[in-house]
Design a protein around this motif. Structure first.
Motif, PDB file in Angstrom:
ATOM      1  N   ARG A  44      -1.331   8.036  -6.197  1.00  0.00           N
ATOM      2  CA  ARG A  44      -1.223   6.591  -6.414  1.00  0.00           C
ATOM      3  C   ARG A  44      -2.094   5.782  -5.462  1.00  0.00           C
ATOM      4  O   ARG A  44      -2.596   4.716  -5.828  1.00  0.00           O
ATOM      5  CB  ARG A  44       0.237   6.159  -6.299  1.00  0.00           C
ATOM      6  CG  ARG A  44       0.786   6.209  -4.896  1.00  0.00           C
ATOM      7  CD  ARG A  44       2.172   5.580  -4.792  1.00  0.00           C
ATOM      8  NE  ARG A  44       3.180   6.460  -5.345  1.00  0.00           N
ATOM      9  CZ  ARG A  44       4.487   6.267  -5.138  1.00  0.00           C
ATOM     10  NH1 ARG A  44       4.911   5.240  -4.417  1.00  0.00           N
ATOM     11  NH2 ARG A  44       5.374   7.096  -5.649  1.00  0.00           N
ATOM     12  N   THR A  45      -2.296   6.270  -4.230  1.00  0.00           N
ATOM     13  CA  THR A  45      -3.127   5.528  -3.294  1.00  0.00           C
ATOM     14  C   THR A  45      -4.578   5.540  -3.745  1.00  0.00           C
ATOM     15  O   THR A  45      -5.279   4.522  -3.671  1.00  0.00           O
ATOM     16  CB  THR A  45      -3.008   6.129  -1.883  1.00  0.00           C
ATOM     17  OG1 THR A  45      -1.632   6.101  -1.487  1.00  0.00           O
ATOM     18  CG2 THR A  45      -3.823   5.340  -0.879  1.00  0.00           C
ATOM     19  N   VAL A  46      -5.044   6.678  -4.230  1.00  0.00           N
ATOM     20  CA  VAL A  46      -6.400   6.762  -4.768  1.00  0.00           C
ATOM     21  C   VAL A  46      -6.512   5.902  -6.022  1.00  0.00           C
ATOM     22  O   VAL A  46      -7.501   5.187  -6.225  1.00  0.00           O
ATOM     23  CB  VAL A  46      -6.773   8.221  -5.084  1.00  0.00           C
ATOM     24  CG1 VAL A  46      -8.080   8.304  -5.865  1.00  0.00           C
ATOM     25  CG2 VAL A  46      -6.876   9.039  -3.796  1.00  0.00           C
ATOM     26  N   ALA A  47      -5.492   5.950  -6.868  1.00  0.00           N
ATOM     27  CA  ALA A  47      -5.524   5.197  -8.122  1.00  0.00           C
ATOM     28  C   ALA A  47      -5.605   3.691  -7.885  1.00  0.00           C
ATOM     29  O   ALA A  47      -6.130   2.949  -8.719  1.00  0.00           O
ATOM     30  CB  ALA A  47      -4.295   5.518  -8.964  1.00  0.00           C
ATOM     31  N   LEU A  59      -7.264  16.896  -4.444  1.00  0.00           N
ATOM     32  CA  LEU A  59      -6.683  16.249  -3.269  1.00  0.00           C
ATOM     33  C   LEU A  59      -5.815  15.090  -3.726  1.00  0.00           C
ATOM     34  O   LEU A  59      -6.300  14.167  -4.380  1.00  0.00           O
ATOM     35  CB  LEU A  59      -7.790  15.751  -2.332  1.00  0.00           C
ATOM     36  CG  LEU A  59      -8.827  16.793  -1.900  1.00  0.00           C
ATOM     37  CD1 LEU A  59      -9.801  16.188  -0.892  1.00  0.00           C
ATOM     38  CD2 LEU A  59      -8.157  18.028  -1.321  1.00  0.00           C
ATOM     39  N   HIS A  60      -4.542  15.158  -3.383  1.00  0.00           N
ATOM     40  CA  HIS A  60      -3.556  14.175  -3.854  1.00  0.00           C
ATOM     41  C   HIS A  60      -3.139  13.298  -2.685  1.00  0.00           C
ATOM     42  O   HIS A  60      -2.501  13.749  -1.729  1.00  0.00           O
ATOM     43  CB  HIS A  60      -2.334  14.910  -4.416  1.00  0.00           C
ATOM     44  CG  HIS A  60      -1.318  14.000  -5.022  1.00  0.00           C
ATOM     45  ND1 HIS A  60      -1.296  13.682  -6.365  1.00  0.00           N
ATOM     46  CD2 HIS A  60      -0.271  13.322  -4.467  1.00  0.00           C
ATOM     47  CE1 HIS A  60      -0.290  12.874  -6.618  1.00  0.00           C
ATOM     48  NE2 HIS A  60       0.346  12.628  -5.473  1.00  0.00           N
ATOM     49  N   LEU A  61      -3.493  12.020  -2.767  1.00  0.00           N
ATOM     50  CA  LEU A  61      -3.125  11.057  -1.727  1.00  0.00           C
ATOM     51  C   LEU A  61      -2.198  10.018  -2.329  1.00  0.00           C
ATOM     52  O   LEU A  61      -2.603   9.187  -3.145  1.00  0.00           O
ATOM     53  CB  LEU A  61      -4.378  10.374  -1.158  1.00  0.00           C
ATOM     54  CG  LEU A  61      -4.137   9.311  -0.076  1.00  0.00           C
ATOM     55  CD1 LEU A  61      -3.422   9.907   1.131  1.00  0.00           C
ATOM     56  CD2 LEU A  61      -5.463   8.681   0.351  1.00  0.00           C
ATOM     57  N   GLY A  62      -0.947  10.105  -1.958  1.00  0.00           N
ATOM     58  CA  GLY A  62       0.056   9.154  -2.430  1.00  0.00           C
ATOM     59  C   GLY A  62       0.942   8.772  -1.268  1.00  0.00           C
ATOM     60  O   GLY A  62       0.496   8.158  -0.303  1.00  0.00           O
ATOM     61  N   THR A  63       2.212   9.162  -1.338  1.00  0.00           N
ATOM     62  CA  THR A  63       3.101   8.964  -0.197  1.00  0.00           C
ATOM     63  C   THR A  63       2.845  10.013   0.874  1.00  0.00           C
ATOM     64  O   THR A  63       3.345   9.910   1.984  1.00  0.00           O
ATOM     65  CB  THR A  63       4.567   9.036  -0.642  1.00  0.00           C
ATOM     66  OG1 THR A  63       4.808  10.315  -1.254  1.00  0.00           O
ATOM     67  CG2 THR A  63       4.884   7.935  -1.635  1.00  0.00           C
ATOM     68  N   PHE A 118     -12.421   5.362  -2.664  1.00  0.00           N
ATOM     69  CA  PHE A 118     -12.181   6.734  -2.228  1.00  0.00           C
ATOM     70  C   PHE A 118     -13.233   7.707  -2.763  1.00  0.00           C
ATOM     71  O   PHE A 118     -13.698   8.581  -2.035  1.00  0.00           O
ATOM     72  CB  PHE A 118     -10.775   7.173  -2.635  1.00  0.00           C
ATOM     73  CG  PHE A 118      -9.707   6.647  -1.733  1.00  0.00           C
ATOM     74  CD1 PHE A 118      -9.464   7.249  -0.510  1.00  0.00           C
ATOM     75  CD2 PHE A 118      -8.972   5.530  -2.085  1.00  0.00           C
ATOM     76  CE1 PHE A 118      -8.501   6.750   0.353  1.00  0.00           C
ATOM     77  CE2 PHE A 118      -8.003   5.017  -1.231  1.00  0.00           C
ATOM     78  CZ  PHE A 118      -7.766   5.636  -0.008  1.00  0.00           C
ATOM     79  N   VAL A 119     -13.610   7.567  -4.027  1.00  0.00           N
ATOM     80  CA  VAL A 119     -14.624   8.466  -4.574  1.00  0.00           C
ATOM     81  C   VAL A 119     -15.946   8.294  -3.826  1.00  0.00           C
ATOM     82  O   VAL A 119     -16.597   9.277  -3.440  1.00  0.00           O
ATOM     83  CB  VAL A 119     -14.807   8.228  -6.085  1.00  0.00           C
ATOM     84  CG1 VAL A 119     -16.019   9.008  -6.610  1.00  0.00           C
ATOM     85  CG2 VAL A 119     -13.556   8.656  -6.848  1.00  0.00           C
ATOM     86  N   GLN A 120     -16.346   7.058  -3.581  1.00  0.00           N
ATOM     87  CA  GLN A 120     -17.598   6.817  -2.881  1.00  0.00           C
ATOM     88  C   GLN A 120     -17.504   7.202  -1.409  1.00  0.00           C
ATOM     89  O   GLN A 120     -18.440   7.787  -0.845  1.00  0.00           O
ATOM     90  CB  GLN A 120     -17.999   5.351  -3.021  1.00  0.00           C
ATOM     91  CG  GLN A 120     -18.360   4.953  -4.444  1.00  0.00           C
ATOM     92  CD  GLN A 120     -18.681   3.468  -4.577  1.00  0.00           C
ATOM     93  OE1 GLN A 120     -18.707   2.738  -3.588  1.00  0.00           O
ATOM     94  NE2 GLN A 120     -18.914   3.023  -5.811  1.00  0.00           N
ATOM     95  N   GLY A 121     -16.381   6.870  -0.774  1.00  0.00           N
ATOM     96  CA  GLY A 121     -16.225   7.179   0.644  1.00  0.00           C
ATOM     97  C   GLY A 121     -16.177   8.666   0.923  1.00  0.00           C
ATOM     98  O   GLY A 121     -16.838   9.163   1.847  1.00  0.00           O
ATOM     99  N   VAL A 122     -15.405   9.411   0.135  1.00  0.00           N
ATOM    100  CA  VAL A 122     -15.343  10.866   0.304  1.00  0.00           C
ATOM    101  C   VAL A 122     -16.689  11.491  -0.049  1.00  0.00           C
ATOM    102  O   VAL A 122     -17.185  12.391   0.640  1.00  0.00           O
ATOM    103  CB  VAL A 122     -14.215  11.467  -0.573  1.00  0.00           C
ATOM    104  CG1 VAL A 122     -14.265  12.997  -0.547  1.00  0.00           C
ATOM    105  CG2 VAL A 122     -12.856  10.974  -0.092  1.00  0.00           C
TER     106      VAL A 122
END
Length: 488
Positions: free
Chosen positions: A426-429, A338-342, A435-439
């Motif tokens: 980039r948003t996850v980074a 799952l890629h979360l960026g722009t 994000f890892v804990q929330g997901v």
């Protein structure tokens, strides 16, 4: 008649088998690393006869792809010669076109990054600006790392034609090699710049209904408008189309075409798009790209083979190949990247291979609607996960963004029963733990509701960092060379 057809089919099967066997050997050579592997071990791992392995390795050594790595003691007789892959014998450029940034890497046959470029980019600036940015980054990388264009001596890999399974089949069928070099990244049904969906023709020649550059577009699909690739009769063209830069004669790229070891360019960008033909659809937020033949335009401009895919698919391919069994490579396992960026999208891997779907449109994860009549999304729908997630990020509410992302991930896990979820972008980074804990919390809650003994689908941060997509884009060229047939 039947005998003739059978003979042609047998010949094709033999060519495919030889190509497959060569890819198996190359894959084992790469996996063995600098220590190398003996011919006997190659035969044992592939199931090929020692004679077949000797022929394949002799050909690879002659082409500069393999070399001796020393000798190893044997249980009897003379020591075994150990062979290794020659990483510097081939290179590929991987380009990640984000909505506001261009990142390019140059990798060798091992997948090791040997050069990198990053620059601002406006994906909505039009084809000329985007193509020029790609060309500039690629040419700078090649010039910096591979040096100025060199004469191709008779013993260089380029002079002999760095061959892949696809190239070998082309040589024996009489078909010309595209771009004057090998490319294992073109699968069945994929076309070169001289082939169009409306029929085969030479680059620069207009098909019926295609306008010259500079000619104004007329409404609909009239005789004055260039038809989009793959449009069915009666389907309307987009209201606004990117200019046709790249059509006709090559517009440069001599530095790339002269690079002796360069296999080509892999380009990854937001979807949706047609991976097989390299044609963009209505890229989310940039509908003006709809129908633009990006692959063909870049091939004409740069003079080297190009493969185009979604950013999430490219990243997933890179993870499947580089991550080994722990991430789903080596022929087994499944995961969702799952890629979360722009934006927000997914790359799906099953059995070690990227799943693109019948129309190469799989993975539009961000545009599943989770809130009816929710906020509008740039795709035209309302209540999409992408819109909700990015809105939460913009408010600084990372916990809510992770919860929304987790809801989508839980839907995916329930539908596909995947082994694990990998997060990137980039948003996850910028806030990986959140994000890892929330997901993970959302997936844990789902697992508790369902019961069972296997627990929740694990959630991890994807390795690779900010250049993961670009590295995966380079693998679109390299993967088929080593037997990963769905790379390109």
């Amino acid at each position: 008649m039947n005998r003739s057809n059978a003979s042609a089919g047998d010949g094709a099967n033999l060519l495919a088998l030889r190509s497959h066997n060569t890819a198996l050997v190359l894959g084992l050579l790469r996996g063995a690393g600098a220590e190398g592997i003996s011919r006997l071990e190659l035969a044992e791992h592939t199931g090929l006869t020692p004679q077949a392995v000797s022929k394949i390795t002799a050909r690879l050594r002659g082409e500069g792809l393999a070399a001796e790595a020393g000798r190893r003691a044997s249980t009897g007789g003379k020591p075994r010669t150990v062979l290794r892959l020659v990483p510097e014998a081939g290179h590929a450029v991987g380009v990640h076109l984000d909505r506001d940034e261009l990142r390019a890497v140059l990798v060798d046959l091992d997948g090791t990054v040997v050069g990198e470029r990053c620059a601002p980019l406006d994906l909505g600036a039009g084809a000329e600006a985007v193509l020029a940015g790609v060309a500039r980054a690629a040419e700078e990388l090649v010039a910096e790392v591979l040096g100025p264009p060199a004469a191709r001596g008779p013993g260089s890999p380029a002079a002999q034609g760095l061959r892949t399974p696809t190239t070998e089949a082309s040589e024996r069928s009489g078909a010309p090699a595209r771009g004057g070099r090998a490319l294992g990244g073109r699968g069945p049904g994929q076309q070169g710049p001289e082939e169009r969906a409306s029929g085969k023709r030479e680059p620069g020649k207009r098909a019926s209904g295609e306008r010259e550059r500079g000619e104004p577009a007329s409404e609909g699909r009239g005789p004055g408008e260039r038809a989009s690739e793959g449009r069915e009769p009666g389907e309307q063209a987009s209201e606004r189309r990117v200019s046709s830069v790249g059509e006709g004669a090559p517009l440069g790229g001599a530095a790339l075409d002269a690079a002796p070891t360069l296999l080509g360019l892999g380009v990854a960008l937001p979807g949706p798009l047609d991976h097989v033909r390299g044609v963009l659809h209505r890229v989310t937020g940039f509908p003006e790209w709809d129908g633009y033949p990006l692959r063909d335009a870049l091939e004409r401009r740069l003079g080297v083979p190009v493969v185009v895919d979604k950013d999430t698919n490219a990243a997933a391919l890179g993870l499947a190949i580089g991550g080994g069994g722990a991430i789903g490579g080596s022929g087994g396992g499944s995961f969702a990247y799952l890629h979360l960026g722009t934006g927000l999208g997914a790359g799906l891997v099953f059995g070690g291979g990227v799943h693109r779907g019948a129309r190469t449109g799989a993975g539009e994860f961000g545009h599943q609607v989770v809130q009816l009549d929710g906020p509008p999304c740039t795709c035209g729908a309302r209540g999409c996960i992408e819109a909700l997630c990015l809105a939460a990020v913009a408010r600084g509410d990372l916990a809510e963004a992770a919860r929304v992302l987790g809801t989508g991930a839980a839907n995916l896990a329930g539908l596909l029963d995947i082994d694990q979820v990998l997060l990137g972008g980039r948003t996850v980074a910028a806030a990986p733990e959140a994000f890892v804990q929330g997901v993970g919390a959302v997936l844990d809650a789902r697992a508790r509701r369902e019961g069972g003994h296997d627990g929740a689908v694990p959630v991890r941060l994807a390795p690779g960092g900010p250049r993961g997509v670009a590295e995966g884009a380079a693998q679109l060229l390299l993967a088929p060379l080593f037997g990963h047939g769905n790379g390109g």
